[in-house]
Design a protein around this motif. Sequence first.
Motif, PDB file in Angstrom:
ATOM      1  N   SER A  51       9.919 -11.414 -11.958  1.00  0.00           N
ATOM      2  CA  SER A  51      11.146 -12.032 -11.124  1.00  0.00           C
ATOM      3  C   SER A  51      10.204 -12.353  -9.751  1.00  0.00           C
ATOM      4  N   ASP A  52       9.200 -12.113  -9.275  1.00  0.00           N
ATOM      5  CA  ASP A  52       8.445 -12.753  -8.004  1.00  0.00           C
ATOM      6  C   ASP A  52       8.023 -14.183  -8.564  1.00  0.00           C
ATOM      7  N   THR A  55       9.346 -19.990  -9.066  1.00  0.00           N
ATOM      8  CA  THR A  55      10.063 -19.789 -10.837  1.00  0.00           C
ATOM      9  C   THR A  55      11.494 -19.417 -10.372  1.00  0.00           C
ATOM     10  N   TYR A  56      11.616 -18.142 -10.763  1.00  0.00           N
ATOM     11  CA  TYR A  56      12.022 -17.551 -10.347  1.00  0.00           C
ATOM     12  C   TYR A  56      12.914 -16.852  -8.950  1.00  0.00           C
ATOM     13  N   ARG A  57      11.966 -17.087  -8.045  1.00  0.00           N
ATOM     14  CA  ARG A  57      12.291 -17.197  -6.499  1.00  0.00           C
ATOM     15  C   ARG A  57      12.857 -18.468  -6.211  1.00  0.00           C
ATOM     16  N   LEU A  58      12.949 -19.293  -6.776  1.00  0.00           N
ATOM     17  CA  LEU A  58      13.962 -21.404  -6.529  1.00  0.00           C
ATOM     18  C   LEU A  58      15.276 -20.826  -6.913  1.00  0.00           C
ATOM     19  N   LEU A  59      15.209 -20.583  -8.130  1.00  0.00           N
ATOM     20  CA  LEU A  59      16.495 -19.770  -8.758  1.00  0.00           C
ATOM     21  C   LEU A  59      17.738 -19.272  -8.972  1.00  0.00           C
ATOM     22  N   GLY A  60      16.453 -17.969  -7.776  1.00  0.00           N
ATOM     23  CA  GLY A  60      17.617 -17.003  -7.360  1.00  0.00           C
ATOM     24  C   GLY A  60      18.056 -16.107  -8.706  1.00  0.00           C
ATOM     25  N   VAL A  61      16.766 -15.866  -9.057  1.00  0.00           N
ATOM     26  CA  VAL A  61      16.990 -14.779 -10.779  1.00  0.00           C
ATOM     27  C   VAL A  61      16.938 -13.512 -10.608  1.00  0.00           C
ATOM     28  N   GLU A  62      18.111 -13.175 -10.735  1.00  0.00           N
ATOM     29  CA  GLU A  62      18.112 -11.431 -10.413  1.00  0.00           C
ATOM     30  C   GLU A  62      16.949 -10.155 -11.029  1.00  0.00           C
ATOM     31  N   LYS A 144      12.562 -14.975 -19.306  1.00  0.00           N
ATOM     32  CA  LYS A 144      13.163 -14.395 -18.828  1.00  0.00           C
ATOM     33  C   LYS A 144      14.296 -14.450 -19.895  1.00  0.00           C
TER      34      LYS A 144
END
Length: 248
Positions: A51-52, A55-62, A144
């Motif tokens: 999650s680091d 893309t995940y950070r921009l999408l706010g993924v848990e 993911k």
Amino acid sequence: MRDTPTMTFWDHLDELRGVIIRVLVVTALGAAVAFCLKDELFAIVLAPRSSDFITYRLLGVEPFYVHLMNIGLTEQFMVHLKTAFYAGVLVASPYIIYQLFRFVSPALYDNERKYATALVSSGYLMFMLGTLLNYFLIFPLTVKFLGTYQVSEDVANMLTLQSYMDTLIMMSLVMGIVFELPVVSWLLGKMGLINAGMMQTWRKHAVVAILVVSAIITPTTDAFTLFVVALPIWLLYEFSILIVRLTK
């Protein structure tokens, strides 16, 4: 005007052999450098499993983390070799294309050389754009979903490194090919095989085909991922219509 041929068949064969040798040497050097930079190479390749990842950070993924495992004695070494080889080909690809084009261009007329240059350059650019889109968006969403999907909490995911790499390489190749749509459309339009009116008439059928291709590329069941994959392909189709309309 086409260059006057002054070389014999054997001269051309020697020239082709030289091109192949230079391409193989540069590719081997690129692969060797990538092999030696193992930590940096796999830091990039394995980044989407955490999650680091940007893309995940921009999408706010848990927060999540997909664990990979190795089940074969030689698997990690072979994956390292294969990944380094693909990295070498990717790095050397501009030189490879240049050498091949330099070999065939003397046989082309001036106008043919101009169109061939535009076709090769745009084709390479679109392939790289498709590969980057896959790495930064489509593949991370796939990892993911599939990497954390469980039918039951009693069934833990045990994903292999080989499976992860095969999926990444396959999806990168598919997206690179899909992004050649505007280039292929331009070529077909130039040949008079298609026109903008024809593509507009078949737009509904194209949308269905795009959804099917998107579902194949990302074997997930959520509508969001399907939309994320289908949207750029649909935009490519609309852009292709514009390209064909401007083709003369």
